[in-house]
Design a protein around this motif. Sequence first.
Motif, PDB file in Angstrom:
ATOM      1  N   LEU A 153       0.851  -1.186   0.000  1.00 61.70           N
ATOM      2  CA  LEU A 153       0.000   0.000   0.000  1.00 61.70           C
ATOM      3  C   LEU A 153       0.884   1.231   0.000  1.00 61.70           C
ATOM      4  O   LEU A 153       1.477   1.598   1.014  1.00 61.70           O
ATOM      5  CB  LEU A 153      -0.911   0.021   1.248  1.00 61.70           C
ATOM      6  CG  LEU A 153      -1.766   1.280   1.402  1.00 61.70           C
ATOM      7  CD1 LEU A 153      -2.710   1.454   0.232  1.00 61.70           C
ATOM      8  CD2 LEU A 153      -2.556   1.237   2.701  1.00 61.70           C
ATOM      9  N   SER A 154       1.022   1.839  -1.171  1.00 61.04           N
ATOM     10  CA  SER A 154       1.712   3.125  -1.203  1.00 61.04           C
ATOM     11  C   SER A 154       1.076   3.999  -2.269  1.00 61.04           C
ATOM     12  O   SER A 154       0.635   3.516  -3.320  1.00 61.04           O
ATOM     13  CB  SER A 154       3.212   2.947  -1.434  1.00 61.04           C
ATOM     14  OG  SER A 154       3.455   2.598  -2.775  1.00 61.04           O
ATOM     15  N   LEU A 189      -9.396   5.428  -3.419  1.00 62.47           N
ATOM     16  CA  LEU A 189      -8.762   5.966  -2.224  1.00 62.47           C
ATOM     17  C   LEU A 189      -9.611   7.067  -1.630  1.00 62.47           C
ATOM     18  O   LEU A 189     -10.264   7.823  -2.362  1.00 62.47           O
ATOM     19  CB  LEU A 189      -7.373   6.530  -2.577  1.00 62.47           C
ATOM     20  CG  LEU A 189      -6.442   5.588  -3.339  1.00 62.47           C
ATOM     21  CD1 LEU A 189      -5.188   6.323  -3.789  1.00 62.47           C
ATOM     22  CD2 LEU A 189      -6.084   4.384  -2.468  1.00 62.47           C
ATOM     23  N   LEU A 190      -9.605   7.149  -0.313  1.00 63.37           N
ATOM     24  CA  LEU A 190     -10.248   8.262   0.376  1.00 63.37           C
ATOM     25  C   LEU A 190      -9.115   9.125   0.920  1.00 63.37           C
ATOM     26  O   LEU A 190      -8.389   8.715   1.834  1.00 63.37           O
ATOM     27  CB  LEU A 190     -11.138   7.752   1.512  1.00 63.37           C
ATOM     28  CG  LEU A 190     -12.167   6.674   1.138  1.00 63.37           C
ATOM     29  CD1 LEU A 190     -12.967   6.226   2.358  1.00 63.37           C
ATOM     30  CD2 LEU A 190     -13.117   7.182   0.044  1.00 63.37           C
ATOM     31  N   VAL A 191      -8.918  10.286   0.309  1.00 64.32           N
ATOM     32  CA  VAL A 191      -7.771  11.128   0.639  1.00 64.32           C
ATOM     33  C   VAL A 191      -8.255  12.373   1.377  1.00 64.32           C
ATOM     34  O   VAL A 191      -9.222  13.017   0.952  1.00 64.32           O
ATOM     35  CB  VAL A 191      -7.012  11.540  -0.643  1.00 64.32           C
ATOM     36  CG1 VAL A 191      -5.830  12.456  -0.309  1.00 64.32           C
ATOM     37  CG2 VAL A 191      -6.527  10.303  -1.395  1.00 64.32           C
ATOM     38  N   ARG A 243       0.322  -3.569   4.655  1.00 65.16           N
ATOM     39  CA  ARG A 243       1.134  -4.468   5.474  1.00 65.16           C
ATOM     40  C   ARG A 243       1.608  -3.814   6.771  1.00 65.16           C
ATOM     41  O   ARG A 243       1.834  -4.479   7.772  1.00 65.16           O
ATOM     42  CB  ARG A 243       2.355  -4.917   4.648  1.00 65.16           C
ATOM     43  CG  ARG A 243       3.188  -6.002   5.272  1.00 65.16           C
ATOM     44  CD  ARG A 243       4.296  -6.452   4.340  1.00 65.16           C
ATOM     45  NE  ARG A 243       3.779  -7.142   3.160  1.00 65.16           N
ATOM     46  CZ  ARG A 243       3.961  -6.728   1.898  1.00 65.16           C
ATOM     47  NH1 ARG A 243       4.653  -5.640   1.648  1.00 65.16           N
ATOM     48  NH2 ARG A 243       3.453  -7.407   0.894  1.00 65.16           N
ATOM     49  N   HIS A 244       1.769  -2.491   6.753  1.00 65.52           N
ATOM     50  CA  HIS A 244       2.406  -1.827   7.896  1.00 65.52           C
ATOM     51  C   HIS A 244       1.452  -1.066   8.807  1.00 65.52           C
ATOM     52  O   HIS A 244       1.890  -0.485   9.797  1.00 65.52           O
ATOM     53  CB  HIS A 244       3.497  -0.881   7.383  1.00 65.52           C
ATOM     54  CG  HIS A 244       4.514  -1.573   6.531  1.00 65.52           C
ATOM     55  ND1 HIS A 244       5.357  -2.533   7.043  1.00 65.52           N
ATOM     56  CD2 HIS A 244       4.778  -1.489   5.209  1.00 65.52           C
ATOM     57  CE1 HIS A 244       6.114  -3.000   6.064  1.00 65.52           C
ATOM     58  NE2 HIS A 244       5.782  -2.384   4.937  1.00 65.52           N
ATOM     59  N   HIS A 245       0.196  -1.031   8.470  1.00 66.63           N
ATOM     60  CA  HIS A 245      -0.760  -0.317   9.315  1.00 66.63           C
ATOM     61  C   HIS A 245      -1.994  -1.193   9.546  1.00 66.63           C
ATOM     62  O   HIS A 245      -2.330  -2.017   8.707  1.00 66.63           O
ATOM     63  CB  HIS A 245      -1.187   1.005   8.671  1.00 66.63           C
ATOM     64  CG  HIS A 245      -0.038   1.950   8.462  1.00 66.63           C
ATOM     65  ND1 HIS A 245       0.795   1.857   7.365  1.00 66.63           N
ATOM     66  CD2 HIS A 245       0.421   2.977   9.201  1.00 66.63           C
ATOM     67  CE1 HIS A 245       1.722   2.800   7.452  1.00 66.63           C
ATOM     68  NE2 HIS A 245       1.513   3.493   8.551  1.00 66.63           N
ATOM     69  N   TYR A 246      -2.652  -0.948  10.667  1.00 72.36           N
ATOM     70  CA  TYR A 246      -3.888  -1.684  10.950  1.00 72.36           C
ATOM     71  C   TYR A 246      -4.765  -0.823  11.844  1.00 72.36           C
ATOM     72  O   TYR A 246      -4.323   0.178  12.419  1.00 72.36           O
ATOM     73  CB  TYR A 246      -3.572  -3.031  11.600  1.00 72.36           C
ATOM     74  CG  TYR A 246      -2.963  -2.922  12.975  1.00 72.36           C
ATOM     75  CD1 TYR A 246      -1.599  -2.648  13.133  1.00 72.36           C
ATOM     76  CD2 TYR A 246      -3.735  -3.069  14.116  1.00 72.36           C
ATOM     77  CE1 TYR A 246      -1.040  -2.536  14.387  1.00 72.36           C
ATOM     78  CE2 TYR A 246      -3.185  -2.955  15.384  1.00 72.36           C
ATOM     79  CZ  TYR A 246      -1.833  -2.681  15.511  1.00 72.36           C
ATOM     80  OH  TYR A 246      -1.287  -2.554  16.765  1.00 72.36           O
ATOM     81  N   PHE A 247      -6.009  -1.227  11.956  1.00 65.02           N
ATOM     82  CA  PHE A 247      -6.959  -0.504  12.801  1.00 65.02           C
ATOM     83  C   PHE A 247      -7.007  -1.196  14.163  1.00 65.02           C
ATOM     84  O   PHE A 247      -7.505  -2.316  14.254  1.00 65.02           O
ATOM     85  CB  PHE A 247      -8.345  -0.491  12.144  1.00 65.02           C
ATOM     86  CG  PHE A 247      -8.362   0.261  10.831  1.00 65.02           C
ATOM     87  CD1 PHE A 247      -8.474   1.644  10.814  1.00 65.02           C
ATOM     88  CD2 PHE A 247      -8.250  -0.418   9.617  1.00 65.02           C
ATOM     89  CE1 PHE A 247      -8.474   2.345   9.611  1.00 65.02           C
ATOM     90  CE2 PHE A 247      -8.254   0.270   8.405  1.00 65.02           C
ATOM     91  CZ  PHE A 247      -8.362   1.664   8.410  1.00 65.02           C
ATOM     92  N   ARG A 270       0.629   9.453   3.515  1.00 65.37           N
ATOM     93  CA  ARG A 270       0.770   8.518   4.644  1.00 65.37           C
ATOM     94  C   ARG A 270      -0.531   7.759   4.882  1.00 65.37           C
ATOM     95  O   ARG A 270      -1.577   8.363   5.135  1.00 65.37           O
ATOM     96  CB  ARG A 270       1.143   9.280   5.919  1.00 65.37           C
ATOM     97  CG  ARG A 270       2.487  10.006   5.847  1.00 65.37           C
ATOM     98  CD  ARG A 270       2.599  11.001   6.997  1.00 65.37           C
ATOM     99  NE  ARG A 270       1.496  11.965   6.963  1.00 65.37           N
ATOM    100  CZ  ARG A 270       1.088  12.696   8.002  1.00 65.37           C
ATOM    101  NH1 ARG A 270       1.675  12.574   9.162  1.00 65.37           N
ATOM    102  NH2 ARG A 270       0.097  13.551   7.874  1.00 65.37           N
ATOM    103  N   PRO A 271      -0.460   6.412   4.849  1.00 62.33           N
ATOM    104  CA  PRO A 271      -1.667   5.607   5.105  1.00 62.33           C
ATOM    105  C   PRO A 271      -2.222   5.913   6.500  1.00 62.33           C
ATOM    106  O   PRO A 271      -1.472   6.016   7.465  1.00 62.33           O
ATOM    107  CB  PRO A 271      -1.161   4.158   5.043  1.00 62.33           C
ATOM    108  CG  PRO A 271       0.128   4.223   4.294  1.00 62.33           C
ATOM    109  CD  PRO A 271       0.719   5.572   4.585  1.00 62.33           C
ATOM    110  N   GLY A 272      -3.524   6.051   6.574  1.00 60.81           N
ATOM    111  CA  GLY A 272      -4.167   6.286   7.862  1.00 60.81           C
ATOM    112  C   GLY A 272      -4.244   7.752   8.242  1.00 60.81           C
ATOM    113  O   GLY A 272      -5.176   8.174   8.902  1.00 60.81           O
TER     114      GLY A 272
END
Length: 435
Positions: free
Chosen positions: A99-100, A204-206, A263-267, A109-111
């Motif tokens: 995810l980039s 995407l929601l930006v 892969r690097h972020h989660y809720f 930045r994700p999240g």
Amino acid sequence: MPVFWKLTRPSLQWLGLSVCLLALPSAPAHGQDTPEVRRTLRYLTSRHLHGRGYTHHGDQRAAAFLAKHFKRLGLLPFSSARDYTQPFSLTVNTFPGNLSVTADQQKLRPGHDFIVAPESGGGRFTASVVHFDSLVFSQEPLLQQFLAQPLQAVALAVAQQDYQRAMAQPLLAQKLQEARAIVVLIPGKLTASLAAKQAPQPRLLVAALAWPPAAKEITIDLQARLQQSYRTQNVLGYIPGTARPDSLLVVTAHYDHLGELGRHHYFPGANDNASGTSMLLQLARHFSQPAHRLRYTLVFIGFSGEEAGLLGSRYFTAHPLFPLGSVRFLINLDLVGTGDSGATVVNGTLHPKEFQILQQLNSGTASVGSLAARGRAANSDHFPFSEAGVPAFFLYTRGGIAAYHDIQDKAETLPLTRYSELYRLLTQFLTYLTH
Ligand SMILES: [Zn+2]
């Protein structure tokens, strides 16, 4: 205990309720066992559980944790359940890998700067950006021009309100499907959710503020995986009643959450709903002690699939492991980690007698602040039970934090403002209901 007795007895009598208040539990010290609660919250929200979604065994690890504790506390499994679990299947879109997103050389930045729309497809490409012009809605020539323009190679950036308006118009909605990617610019907070389908392109929601003005180019690397007929599970166990084991009280909380954001972020889902899950375990711990056993059978259910549309509770009410007609009352806990502004009881207006009792108990030592009653709402796992005729409350706390369905819903910042008070209120309420 004496304080509680003094404060509540006259008002309960005034209500015309006969109750042996001496049998109500005092506020035991372990109820405020915050280190234990904090440990549970830390574990459920840890990276190891991947946001308790449907990738990297997130849901299964959370379920195993619950089942392990049920066993340790001596809860009994229903004979038709495998161990403590009731398996069922669901279909859900997930984002477990790459995810980039880079817009005009600016890495988002994700999240923080963006999240992925629940129905997003995947892809890896660079595309030029076309900004959607809201004049398309009012000027026919611009509409025709837009409809004639090929979108297969471009990323369409569109303001959220225009996106919603366009998706409500069949011709425009169909046109948008052509785009290589869709970037929806969100003016406020980014709030994630789940979907049971996958769109043909990345969506995407930006955050509008994070989007480079007049961005020309976007590079996306996004892995999306539609998990079809994914096998997950509800987790349940019970403590047999001492006098009327055929009468049931049920405590429920969903343990699932929104899973991963790449892969690097989660809720983490600390308030939603590690808070309710840990409360459920605290209650199970309390009532499993011989001195606190209730006259009615007490059932504890951790649901999966709530964030995907109340799927676990819908499955359970369609395939119940006990007669739903034997449930005297059900309490669902979801988002109980705050309380600065009190708490709300969904279905409170449907069951005024029980709500009055709760209010009377709440005026004693176990006050969670102002208790508000509201009507029917399909907003958590109590709902399928209510629809099946089971009397139920859904209780959530108010105020405190703004984190909700985002990567900020973390255990470290969950205030637990009225957690101990709520715990005491619930032990008293459940005890009261068995009289
Ligand atoms: Zn939720």
